[in-house]
Structure formats: structure tokens, C-alpha cells
Write a protein that holds these residues in place. Structure first.
Motif, PDB file in Angstrom:
ATOM      1  N   ALA A   1      -0.487  77.782 -18.852  1.00  0.00           N
ATOM      2  CA  ALA A   1       0.962  77.963 -18.829  1.00  0.00           C
ATOM      3  C   ALA A   1       1.637  77.088 -19.887  1.00  0.00           C
ATOM      4  O   ALA A   1       2.631  77.501 -20.514  1.00  0.00           O
ATOM      5  N   ARG A   2       1.088  75.913 -20.100  1.00  0.00           N
ATOM      6  CA  ARG A   2       1.656  75.020 -21.106  1.00  0.00           C
ATOM      7  C   ARG A   2       1.558  75.636 -22.506  1.00  0.00           C
ATOM      8  O   ARG A   2       2.493  75.574 -23.297  1.00  0.00           O
ATOM      9  N   ARG A   3       0.427  76.250 -22.793  1.00  0.00           N
ATOM     10  CA  ARG A   3       0.250  76.878 -24.100  1.00  0.00           C
ATOM     11  C   ARG A   3       1.168  78.091 -24.257  1.00  0.00           C
ATOM     12  O   ARG A   3       1.748  78.316 -25.322  1.00  0.00           O
TER      13      ARG A   3
ATOM     14  N   LEU B   1       3.783  75.672 -10.776  1.00  0.00           N
ATOM     15  CA  LEU B   1       4.342  75.555 -12.124  1.00  0.00           C
ATOM     16  C   LEU B   1       5.642  74.762 -12.123  1.00  0.00           C
ATOM     17  O   LEU B   1       5.875  73.932 -13.019  1.00  0.00           O
TER      18      LEU B   1
ATOM     19  N   SER C   1       4.064  78.570 -22.661  1.00  0.00           N
ATOM     20  CA  SER C   1       5.438  78.076 -22.742  1.00  0.00           C
ATOM     21  C   SER C   1       5.759  77.540 -24.134  1.00  0.00           C
ATOM     22  O   SER C   1       6.853  77.745 -24.667  1.00  0.00           O
ATOM     23  N   ALA C   2       4.776  76.876 -24.729  1.00  0.00           N
ATOM     24  CA  ALA C   2       4.967  76.333 -26.078  1.00  0.00           C
ATOM     25  C   ALA C   2       5.178  77.431 -27.107  1.00  0.00           C
ATOM     26  O   ALA C   2       5.785  77.198 -28.174  1.00  0.00           O
TER      27      ALA C   2
ATOM     28  N   PHE D   1       7.675  73.223 -15.376  1.00  0.00           N
ATOM     29  CA  PHE D   1       7.889  74.436 -16.171  1.00  0.00           C
ATOM     30  C   PHE D   1       9.152  75.156 -15.728  1.00  0.00           C
ATOM     31  O   PHE D   1       9.498  75.169 -14.538  1.00  0.00           O
TER      32      PHE D   1
ATOM     33  N   GLU E   1       5.097  71.114 -11.969  1.00  0.00           N
ATOM     34  CA  GLU E   1       4.653  70.572 -13.253  1.00  0.00           C
ATOM     35  C   GLU E   1       5.751  70.568 -14.304  1.00  0.00           C
ATOM     36  O   GLU E   1       5.506  70.225 -15.460  1.00  0.00           O
TER      37      GLU E   1
ATOM     38  N   VAL F   1      -2.315  75.371 -15.186  1.00  0.00           N
ATOM     39  CA  VAL F   1      -1.266  74.551 -15.780  1.00  0.00           C
ATOM     40  C   VAL F   1      -1.428  74.451 -17.296  1.00  0.00           C
ATOM     41  O   VAL F   1      -0.452  74.603 -18.052  1.00  0.00           O
ATOM     42  N   GLU F   2      -2.633  74.229 -17.768  1.00  0.00           N
ATOM     43  CA  GLU F   2      -2.855  74.121 -19.211  1.00  0.00           C
ATOM     44  C   GLU F   2      -2.566  75.442 -19.907  1.00  0.00           C
ATOM     45  O   GLU F   2      -1.980  75.474 -20.998  1.00  0.00           O
TER      46      GLU F   2
END
Length: 538
Positions: free
Chosen positions: A33-35, A53, A37-38, A58, A56, A30-31
Motif C-alpha cells: 500500500a505504501r508503494r 491501513l 500510495s507513493a 494511509f 498505518e 502495508v508495504e
């Protein structure tokens, strides 16, 4: 015929626009994927990964949108499709590849984050064959290999340990990943699939009892990088395999600095030896130096086992490795810290013992959580120039019931117990091996000599030195028994042992001159038994 390359030069930087995520182990997912996506990277995913995902929050595109085909057969078939593999394998600078992508609606996949079904974990869990087979990943290795082959344009990530490194690189390079990192990750990816396949093929060979399969693969996961190997000019690293066997590879380092290459080799030898002795019967201690025992003992208490093992060769024990078959207790710990020791290994360590050992901050203390079974099979591998020597582990365990009396005199009960003890120790001594024992403790060990008679003489000489250092009037080999790892080819080795004071002998037998050796034993009034099993150890 080899495939001819079109020789398109790999770009130094590749922009990451689309990432495919398909992972069994979702640690750190998750972390990461967050980076991604950003950074504006489109996320494409499969099955459970896509659900994780989406839960969460996304925006994630299902892989079926790329393939135009739903997952079928319980997920067995979902990524084995040109829509996925075309996006991974396409050479971006090749006009024909570009045309094929446009003709078939294939989009580029720049980053592949993939880990595999947990075959190794299922294998060691005791699962049945059907479950093990079901956990053989097919689509995952195919995608990993495709992405790794095309590392000129695609980045492949197979381990959560690399998530931050990849995200950092994208952020540092304005959305791109440099060639060197793509190459390094491709190398890791091929090693991962090779290790995975070695576990699968090894399981099949073991399950089908194939003694010598036509192809044999071995793989491991990096556990530690050594400062150097046997000598400072040699490089070394320690890799763990899928084998579930308590020992140095599974142990927890409770204190002390990193183990060296030689420490690991010696610690393994010590723990395998001490595991020959059932902790339910008596505490046992083994002291090892350069992969050979310099003292082994069983006794009523742990501290007595240590003291008796130490008495066999206190000079060689300096800087040695000490192994126990039971929990290390405080009284024994107090004795150990009186002598410089490199490593202590035991199934467990009491809190009091750990506090005592902590006084010696450089002394390595290891707890394994259990003992290996000396009867448990497994493979042993040794390299030679241009090849590998592979054999099964020496699982032979000799009991009193296995012995054949060959002399006129039979061993008395004390001698019989010591004979069995000595032969189990000899199994772990470098050949040619001679072991003198008395009252459940070694009193002289001769190892690694080119002739058996030299091993017998050296063991007796070491016993004499030990007696002198302990202030004894005569060596402890007087009234001892003697074990030989292989047969006596001549009577001279036996006669040397008798001269040292041995009253009973255990050996495999099988020499052309067995009759001469038996005759010499009878002439000296010595009892001798044959095991019918040899324990060479090179």
C-alpha cells in the motif's frame, strides 16, 4: 446461447488510478500500500483491511462510499453491489458502459488486491461444520472473477507473492500495467478461485459421504517446478492439496538438491509403506526403487531394520529411497552413507544423524514431523485419456484376528507374525505381487508381472541372488512365509512359492479354484490363511 463480444481491443497499457484492497491475509499489505500510495493511487478498502491501513496512516476510502451502502449481516454483504462490480466490469472503451457509470455514479477500479477467507486453513484445523461454512468467501471470489474477466482494463492480485512484481511494473511503466501482466494475473486469479471452490465442494462431498458427486473438482497450489518429468522430454510440477497428511508434500528438505518427479513418486511410496508399521512397536525401514519395495524390515533397532531391509535385494537398493517410521539416528546414518542413496525420509532426524548425512551433500534428507495413518481415508486420482479415475485410498489393514485358517495345519506364532507383516508389504507392491518374509523382514519380492506364478519365481530368483551376494549357503526364502496381494488363480503360483521354501501362505482367497490351491497346500504340509481382502496396486 453464448454471449457475443463487442470486440473492443485491449489496450497495451492501463493507467492505475484507483485500487481496491480487501484481504484476509495481510502479509505484505502495508508495504504494498505504501508503494501504491507513493505513486498517487487512490486506496479503497473494506472492513479490517481499511482499519489496518488507516492505523498505518494511509488516506483510505471506505468501500461504502462507492456503494452508498453500509456493511450488513456481520460483513457478509459489503462488496456485492453495482458500485463495486460496475467499477470492475465496465468496458472503458464502450460508450454504453461509460454512460451507465456516469448515470449511477460508478467509478473505475483499476487494481483489485483481494485474497480470500482462509477456508483451507480452517478446514484442516479441526473446526466444526458451522465455522467451516462461515469461512466460505462469497464477495471475494465474485470480485476476483469480475476483475479477472475484465483484465483488458483491470489488474487483479490474489497473492502477496505478486505484490512487488505489480508495484515494479507500475513504477517501470509510468503508472501503468502492461497487458501481458494483466493476463498472467487473471490466469492466476481464476486458478485461485477454482482451487478454492474445489476445496469447498470436496469438503461437502466428504462431509455428506457422497461417493460419486455429479461434478468433481480438484485443485492444488504449486509447490515446486521439476526440471523434467519421468523422462527429460516431459514437463512436470508438484502441487500441494488441502489434505493434511504427513509425507513428501509436508516434509522439510533438510539437505540435498531439489527432488525430481521420480524422487517424489518413490519417496511417497516408501513413506506410505513404512507407515504401515507402528513406531511404538518396532523400528521399520523400507527401501524403494521405481515405486516398488526392494526391502522392508522391522527389528529391535533402527540400524538392524535397515540392514535386514538392505539384505533382501542389495543390488536393487543402489540409488534407492529409504524410509523410516522413527527418528533417524547416528548409527543408522553411518550405515546408509556406505551405499549410494537418493533420498532418506523419516518423521525426524537427530542432530548427530544430520551431521553424518551432511558428508554426502547431494543426498536428500527429509523430515516429515509425523507419520500418515494407513487407516485414514482420502482420494486418489489418476488421469486417463479424456477423464479422471477417482477412488478412495486403500485403507485396509489386516491383523491376525482377521485371518481365516483354510488348511489342516495352522501357522505357528512366528509364521503368523510374518504373514501379517508380509501382507502389509504386499499392499504396497505393484500387482501381481508376491512377498516372501522371515523374522519380520522381506527376503524376496516379485512385482508387476503379468502372471502371479512369474512374480513368485522372480521373487525366489532375487532371493537366490541376494543369498549369493551375502555369501549364504541357501536363499532366505527357506523357512519363510509368502504373501500374495490377490488370490492364486491356480495352484502353480503356490507350488512355486513352496518350492522356494515357503512354509505358510497368506492370500485373499476367492478364486473359483480355491479348493485346488488349499489341497496343494495341505499336500505339502503348508499352512494357509485367507484375508478376504485384495490389495491390487497398479
Amino acid at each position: 446461447m453464448a454471449v457475443v463480444s463487442k470486440n473492443h481491443p485491449a489496450p497495451e497499457l492501463v493507467r492505475i488510478r484507483r485500487a481496491l484492497l480487501s484481504v484476509s491475509d495481510k502479509t505484505g499489505l502495508v508495504e504494498f500500500a505504501r508503494r501504491l500510495s507513493a505513486l498517487g493511487i487512490e486506496l479503497v478498502s473494506t472492513g479490517g483491511t481499511a482499519k489496518t491501513l488507516a492505523t498505518e496512516g494511509f488516506a483510505v476510502r471506505d468501500v461504502s462510499e462507492l456503494t452508498g451502502f453500509a456493511e450488513i449481516m456481520d460483513g457478509r454483504v459489503k462488496t456485492l453491489h453495482p458500485g463495486v462490480h460496475g467499477g470492475l466490469l465496465a468496458i472503458r472503451d464502450d460508450a454504453d458502459h461509460r454512460a451507465a457509470m456516469e448515470a449511477h455514479g460508478i467509478v473505475e477500479i483499476d487494481l483489485a488486491i483481494i485474497n480470500l477467507y482462509p477456508f483451507e486453513q480452517v478446514l484442516t484445523s479441526g473446526a466444526d461444520a458451522a465455522t467451516i461454512v462461515e469461512n466460505i468467501d462469497i464477495g471475494g471470489p465474485a470480485m476476483i472473477r469480475a476483475a479477472a474477466k475484465n483484465h483488458a482494463y483491470v489488474t487483479v492480485v490474489t497473492d502477496a507473492a505478486d505484490y512487488d512484481r505489480v508495484a515494479d511494473a507500475i513504477e517501470a511503466n509510468a503508472g501503468s500495467i502492461p497487458l501481458r501482466l494483466r493476463q498472467e494475473l487473471a490466469a492466476l486469479a481464476f486458478a485461485r478461485t477454482a482451487t478454492y471452490d474445489s476445496a469447498i465442494s470436496g469438503w461437502f462431498a466428504s462431509n455428506l459421504e457422497l461417493e460419486a458427486p455429479r461434478h468433481r473438482a480438484f485443485g492444488g497450489v504449486l509447490h515446486d517446478v521439476m526440471r523434467y518429468g519421468e523422462n527429460p522430454h516431459q514437463q512436470a510440477a508438484f502441487y500441494k492439496t488441502v489434505e493434511e497428511r504427513p509425507g513428501v508434500a509436508s516434509a522439510t528438505l533438510l539437505q540435498g538438491k531439489q527432488l525430481s518427479y521420480n524422487n517424489i513418486n518413490d519417496t511417497d511410496a516408501a513413506f506410505e509403506l513404512v507407515s504401515e508399521f507402528d513406531p511404538g512397536e518396532a523400528p521399520a525401514c523400507a527401501i524403494i526403487k521405481h515405486a516398488n519395495p526392494c526391502g522392508v524390515a522391522t527389528a529391535a533397532t533402527m540400524v538392524d531394520a535397515y540392514r535386514q531391509a538392505l539384505a533382501c535385494d542389495p543390488t536393487s537398493a543402489f540409488g534407492g529411497i529409504i524410509a523410516f517410521n522413527r527418528e533417524l539416528d547416528a548409527e543408522t546414518a553411518e550405515e546408509i552413507i556406505k551405499l549410494f542413496t537418493e533420498v532418506i525420509i523419516a518423521p525426524s532426524v537427530s542432530d548427530e544423524a544430520a551431521a553424518i548425512i551432511a558428508r554426502k551433500k547431494n543426498l536428500r534428507l527429509m523430515a516429515t514431523g509425523g507419520l500418515p495413518d494407513p487407516r485414514q481415508g482420502g482420494m486418489m486420482v489418476k488421469t486417463v485419456a479424456g477423464g479422471l479415475l477417482v477412488q478412495s485410498r486403500d485403507t485396509g489393514v489386516t491383523t491376525a484376528a482377521d485371518l481365516k485358517l483354510v488348511t489342516k495345519r495352522a501357522p505357528d506364532p512366528r509364521e503368523l507374525a510374518d504373514l501379517v507383516f508380509a501382507f502389509r508389504v504386499a499392499k504396497h507392491v505393484k500387482s501381481n505381487a508376491i512377498v516372501y518374509a522371515r523374522h519380520g523382514a522381506t527376503v524376496g519380492i516379485g512385482a508387476g508381472q503379468m502372471s502371479r506364478v512369474d512374480s513368485a519365481r522372480i521373487a525366489a530368483s532375487k532371493a537366490q541372488e541376494a543369498a549369493s551376494s551375502l555369501g549364504l549357503a541357501q536363499p532366505m526364502t527357506r523357512g519363510s512365509v509368502v504373501a500374495s496381494d490377490a488370490f492364486f488363480p491356480f495352484a502353480d503360483g503356490l507350488l512355486s512359492a513352496i518350492e522356494a521354501g515357503a512354509t505358510a501362505v497368506i492370500q485373499p482367497g476367492g478364486s473359483m479354484r480355491d479348493a485346488d490351491v488349499i489341497e496343494a497346500a495341505d499336500a505339502a504340509g503348508v499352512a494357509m490363511v485367507f484375508t478376504g481382502m485384495r490389495h491390487f496396486r497398479h
